[in-house]
Write a protein that holds these residues in place. Structure first.
Motif, short mmCIF file in Angstrom:
data_model
loop_
_atom_site.label_atom_id
_atom_site.label_comp_id
_atom_site.label_asym_id
_atom_site.label_seq_id
_atom_site.Cartn_x
_atom_site.Cartn_y
_atom_site.Cartn_z
N LYS A 140 -2.37 7.23 4.32
CA LYS A 140 -1.75 8.36 5.06
C LYS A 140 -1.04 7.78 6.28
O LYS A 140 0.17 8.05 6.39
CB LYS A 140 -2.68 9.51 5.35
CG LYS A 140 -1.70 10.44 6.13
CD LYS A 140 -2.87 11.87 6.49
CE LYS A 140 -2.06 12.74 7.21
NZ LYS A 140 -2.99 13.78 7.63
N ASN A 141 -1.66 6.94 7.14
CA ASN A 141 -1.03 6.51 8.12
C ASN A 141 -0.01 5.46 8.01
O ASN A 141 1.03 5.04 8.42
CB ASN A 141 -2.28 5.92 9.20
CG ASN A 141 -2.82 7.07 10.02
OD1 ASN A 141 -2.41 7.48 11.12
ND2 ASN A 141 -3.82 7.64 9.45
N ILE A 142 -0.28 4.57 6.93
CA ILE A 142 0.45 3.39 6.64
C ILE A 142 1.83 4.00 5.94
O ILE A 142 2.68 3.25 6.27
CB ILE A 142 -0.24 2.62 5.48
CG1 ILE A 142 -1.33 1.72 6.42
CG2 ILE A 142 0.84 1.50 4.96
CD1 ILE A 142 -2.08 0.94 5.03
N ARG A 143 1.62 5.04 5.07
CA ARG A 143 2.96 5.65 4.52
C ARG A 143 3.82 6.34 5.61
O ARG A 143 4.86 6.28 5.68
CB ARG A 143 2.34 6.75 3.47
CG ARG A 143 2.00 5.92 1.95
CD ARG A 143 1.58 6.94 1.21
NE ARG A 143 1.33 6.10 -0.19
CZ ARG A 143 0.70 6.89 -1.03
NH1 ARG A 143 0.25 8.01 -0.91
NH2 ARG A 143 0.66 6.31 -2.40
N ILE A 166 0.88 -1.22 0.00
CA ILE A 166 -0.02 0.22 -0.10
C ILE A 166 0.88 1.26 0.04
O ILE A 166 0.39 2.34 -0.65
CB ILE A 166 -0.80 0.03 1.25
CG1 ILE A 166 -2.07 -1.21 1.09
CG2 ILE A 166 -1.71 1.26 1.30
CD1 ILE A 166 -2.82 -1.39 2.23
N VAL A 167 1.96 1.33 0.76
CA VAL A 167 2.72 2.25 0.63
C VAL A 167 2.98 2.83 -0.78
O VAL A 167 3.17 4.16 -0.99
CB VAL A 167 4.32 1.95 1.43
CG1 VAL A 167 5.49 2.89 1.11
CG2 VAL A 167 3.96 1.66 2.86
N TYR A 168 3.40 1.86 -2.00
CA TYR A 168 3.74 2.57 -3.03
C TYR A 168 2.63 2.19 -4.06
O TYR A 168 2.44 2.95 -5.07
CB TYR A 168 4.88 1.52 -3.57
CG TYR A 168 6.28 1.57 -2.71
CD1 TYR A 168 6.99 2.65 -2.60
CD2 TYR A 168 6.42 0.62 -2.03
CE1 TYR A 168 8.19 2.93 -2.19
CE2 TYR A 168 7.58 0.63 -1.03
CZ TYR A 168 8.41 1.74 -1.19
OH TYR A 168 9.55 1.77 -0.32
N ASP A 169 1.57 1.28 -3.77
CA ASP A 169 0.78 1.32 -5.03
C ASP A 169 -0.71 0.81 -4.14
O ASP A 169 -1.21 -0.43 -4.01
CB ASP A 169 0.89 0.07 -5.85
CG ASP A 169 -0.21 -0.01 -6.94
OD1 ASP A 169 -0.88 0.84 -7.27
OD2 ASP A 169 0.06 -0.96 -7.72
N PRO A 170 -1.26 1.94 -3.43
CA PRO A 170 -2.58 1.49 -2.50
C PRO A 170 -3.71 0.98 -3.56
O PRO A 170 -4.68 0.27 -2.82
CB PRO A 170 -3.04 2.78 -1.96
CG PRO A 170 -2.14 3.87 -2.77
CD PRO A 170 -0.81 3.35 -3.45
#
Length: 267
Positions: free
Chosen positions: A184-187, A142-146
């Motif tokens: 937002k929170n995962i990144r 998810i950081v790169y391709d949510p």
């Protein structure tokens, strides 16, 4: 009086109860005459018990030296009685390999749970998450391709069609506001920091061959790529610095060795 407190339950595995011979993390709640009552952290804090005979393979002289209230420890499941609600645990039967694997799994699951907890508490939603033990890899994606991960999560909704009959539709399981908060929170919590390597290179050849050697050394920059760029800059006469950075630890070590080999071969 009714309250609007959100449901914050979470189980880090697909099953609601652990299996025999499974290693897991617990937190000690209370020490009694027979043993210790603990909470199974990976199973929504359901209660289990460790008998004193299962604390250590050696003779126990002081219980407090082996287990303390509030401490978190890895244990092995000995018995599971779903009818009586009893889960027997052992601390002495956990191997070093089990401890390492258990702690690694729990730390990943705890990170996923803390992110979910923060998001749903902020948005006043219910947290009823199961089987998040394997969600760590999905969160990293998810950081790169949510969209590739979150848009694949769907649920069925029953509606009444124009003809009056029930119709089942498949819709996205996560609405846009929740999706934005999750991403937002995962990144913020899981974006890896780039690793950097620096090497100082000192040239000691003062003849014409030194110019050839410098040119050969500069060609090492061609080995770099977008994922692992390589730069060589002069910092003083006959002193150069080689720098590179990447998110992949294995890639940066491999690149540094390849650059050193390339310079040596050309020199």
């Amino acid at each position: 009086m009714a309250t609007n407190t959100p449901n914050m339950e979470c189980c880090m595995h697909e099953a609601k109860c652990p299996k025999v011979d499974m290693a897991m993390m617990i937190q000690v709640n209370n020490i009694v005459a027979m043993g210790a009552y603990v909470s199974l952290l990976e199973y929504n804090n359901i209660e289990g018990m460790i008998l004193f005979s299962e604390l250590s393979r050696r003779q126990i002289r002081s219980v407090s030296s082996l287990i303390k209230v509030g401490h978190i420890n890895p244990v092995m499941v000995l018995r599971v009685d779903k009818e009586k609600g009893f889960i027997g645990l052992s601390k002495r039967r956990v191997s070093e390999e089990d401890i390492q694997a258990c702690e690694e799994r729990y730390n990943k699951s705890k990170l996923v749970h803390s992110i979910m907890w923060h998001v749903v508490e902020m948005m006043q939603l219910d947290l009823a998450v199961h089987w998040i033990n394997s969600s760590d890899d999905a969160f990293k994606m998810i950081v790169y391709d949510p969209n590739s991960v979150l848009n694949s999560l769907t649920r069925e909704v029953k509606e009444v069609g124009p003809d009056g009959h029930g119709v089942t539709k498949v819709v996205l399981a996560i609405f846009e506001e929740l999706k934005g908060a999750l991403v937002k929170n995962i990144r913020r919590r899981m974006t890896p920091q780039p690793l950097k390597i620096r090497a100082d290179i000192e040239m000691k050849c003062f003849q014409f061959d030194g110019v050839i050697h410098i040119k050969a050394m500069r060609k090492a920059e061609a080995i770099g790529n977008e994922d692992c760029p390589v730069k060589i800059k002069p910092v003083a006469p006959l002193l150069y610095v080689l720098t590179t950075q990447t998110l992949d630890k294995i890639l940066i070590i491999r690149g540094a060795r390849l650059n050193a080999k390339n310079v040596n071969d050309r020199l």
